[in-house]
Design a protein around this motif. Structure first.
Motif, PDB file in Angstrom:
ATOM      1  N   PHE A  19     -25.657 110.539 -62.051  1.00  0.00           N
ATOM      2  CA  PHE A  19     -24.223 110.844 -61.974  1.00  0.00           C
ATOM      3  C   PHE A  19     -23.776 111.096 -60.534  1.00  0.00           C
ATOM      4  O   PHE A  19     -22.588 111.016 -60.228  1.00  0.00           O
ATOM      5  N   LEU A  20     -24.735 111.411 -59.666  1.00  0.00           N
ATOM      6  CA  LEU A  20     -24.403 111.662 -58.264  1.00  0.00           C
ATOM      7  C   LEU A  20     -24.002 110.381 -57.535  1.00  0.00           C
ATOM      8  O   LEU A  20     -23.498 110.423 -56.406  1.00  0.00           O
ATOM      9  N   VAL A  28     -18.602 116.771 -54.504  1.00  0.00           N
ATOM     10  CA  VAL A  28     -18.637 118.142 -55.015  1.00  0.00           C
ATOM     11  C   VAL A  28     -20.040 118.715 -54.872  1.00  0.00           C
ATOM     12  O   VAL A  28     -20.212 119.875 -54.465  1.00  0.00           O
ATOM     13  N   TYR A  29     -21.067 117.905 -55.176  1.00  0.00           N
ATOM     14  CA  TYR A  29     -22.452 118.387 -55.067  1.00  0.00           C
ATOM     15  C   TYR A  29     -22.781 118.748 -53.612  1.00  0.00           C
ATOM     16  O   TYR A  29     -23.445 119.755 -53.351  1.00  0.00           O
ATOM     17  N   LEU A 188     -13.874 125.058 -54.485  1.00  0.00           N
ATOM     18  CA  LEU A 188     -13.618 123.836 -55.259  1.00  0.00           C
ATOM     19  C   LEU A 188     -12.516 124.054 -56.283  1.00  0.00           C
ATOM     20  O   LEU A 188     -12.329 125.153 -56.802  1.00  0.00           O
ATOM     21  N   GLU A 189     -11.782 122.983 -56.576  1.00  0.00           N
ATOM     22  CA  GLU A 189     -10.677 123.068 -57.525  1.00  0.00           C
ATOM     23  C   GLU A 189     -11.154 122.807 -58.948  1.00  0.00           C
ATOM     24  O   GLU A 189     -12.120 122.072 -59.179  1.00  0.00           O
ATOM     25  N   LEU A 193     -14.088 120.125 -61.304  1.00  0.00           N
ATOM     26  CA  LEU A 193     -15.129 120.599 -62.220  1.00  0.00           C
ATOM     27  C   LEU A 193     -14.921 120.027 -63.622  1.00  0.00           C
ATOM     28  O   LEU A 193     -15.884 119.696 -64.315  1.00  0.00           O
ATOM     29  N   ILE A 194     -13.653 119.891 -64.023  1.00  0.00           N
ATOM     30  CA  ILE A 194     -13.341 119.266 -65.315  1.00  0.00           C
ATOM     31  C   ILE A 194     -13.822 117.821 -65.313  1.00  0.00           C
ATOM     32  O   ILE A 194     -14.393 117.338 -66.305  1.00  0.00           O
TER      33      ILE A 194
END
Length: 351
Positions: A19-20, A28-29, A188-189, A193-194
């Motif tokens: 997924f990365l 984000v990671y 982070l927003e 994350l969603i």
């Protein structure tokens, strides 16, 4: 681990890390992994919401890449009839990508007032005990930038001072100091994350308490959304909080200096002597310095109420007292100094 199990694990790890390859998730990671630097084992507090599931995924990636162990814990407060069923659902969601989650249950009679605050305290206590049992010193929480703003506004409504307004930090010590509470998602927003939760887990749990207007945090969240519609720039609000945090650091520098220069801690007797100059600093420096000393000598987790500290400072400056108790301590005037010691059974004036 036998060859078959090892092969299955490697396959699962490849699936997780795949997924990365997504540009947004990879970004984000990168931010997540750069927010803390440790090769020690970690624990993650999971709730089932999109933010905590995203945290679980990111922490699992970090564990794979750095060859460390991460434990995942979910607290079932049992405040709602469906909470146990939801906990089982979260376990299954996580298990789909090879994450094993342990459910911790809050047992005993539940409060009828101040529910969210007491539930949060119980949650931290259960998580801390589990971390200690597993010899883990770092606990990751899923708070993000929206939580930062909500907490700031809650503190504004309460009339908190500067220290309270900026108390929501990426890294804090829990109680006795053996456990680090880490918030690696704080910059982070929620939407980011969603996005991770939807792509990795396909679903997440919606907590009905998040829309229950009975709770102050929910009302503050609604207010924040309304302010955004009216033109509130969250980036500017973040900048304001950062500026306040810088000011707070400056005050902490002078508090530390005041404690070093104008106080003497006799560890063998657990007594602290405050010199006359201790009270000749700015009010905020004196206030924080005195609060720290009383909390340390009194061995209390929570500091004494600000109103009581201010009353004590006024009495000291006006020289209108000789001996009182506060926060589990004796505070007494001895010549030109103030002596603070652990409270005993003597009956004296109580502030």
């Amino acid at each position: 681990m036998n060859q078959k199990s090892l092969s299955a694990q490697n396959k699962t790890h490849k699936q997780i890390l795949s997924f990365l390859k997504n540009r947004k998730i990879s970004k984000v990671y990168t931010e997540f992994s750069s927010s803390f630097n440790t090769k020690e084992n970690l624990a993650v507090a999971v709730s089932g919401g999109p933010d905590s599931l995203a945290l679980a995924y990111l922490a699992k990636c970090y564990a794979i890449k750095n060859k460390i162990t991460v434990k995942f814990f979910l607290v079932d407060h049992k405040l709602r009839s469906e909470s146990t069923k939801e906990a089982a659902s979260v376990k299954k969601i996580l298990q789909n990508i090879g994450i094993i989650c342990k459910v911790l249950r809050w047992k005993g009679k539940k409060p009828s007032r101040n529910i969210q605050s007491l539930a949060r305290e119980a949650r931290y206590s259960l998580l801390a005990k589990e971390c200690k049992k597993n010899n883990i010193k770092h606990l990751l929480l899923g708070h993000h930038s929206n939580d930062l703003f909500e907490n700031f506004l809650i503190r504004v409504v309460r009339g908190s001072g500067l220290n309270g307004l900026v108390s929501f930090n990426k890294r804090v010590k829990y109680k006795d100091g053996d456990l680090n509470i880490l918030r690696p998602l704080l910059d982070l927003e929620k939407n980011d994350l969603i996005n991770i939760s939807k792509r990795v887990f396909k679903s997440f749990i919606k907590d009905p308490s998040n829309i229950n207007e009975t709770y102050k945090r929910t009302r503050i969240r609604t207010l924040l959304e309304s302010l955004e519609k009216e033109g509130l720039d969250l980036k500017k609000l973040k900048s304001t909080i950062d500026n306040l945090r810088d000011s707070d650091k400056s005050i902490k520098f002078y508090v530390k200096k005041n404690l070093k220069d104008n106080s003497l801690h006799i560890k063998t007797k657990d007594i602290c002597i405050l010199k006359h100059n201790f009270f000749e600093q700015s009010h905020e420096v004196v206030f924080r310095s005195l609060t720290f000393v009383i909390q340390k000598i009194g061995k209390k987790y929570y500091p004494v109420r600000g109103k009581s500290i201010n009353e004590l400072i006024n009495q000291i400056l006006l020289k209108t007292f000789s001996k009182i108790t506060l926060g589990g301590c004796f505070v007494e005037s001895v010549n030109e100094t103030i002596l603070i010691s652990r409270e005993n059974t003597d009956k004296i004036q109580v502030l």
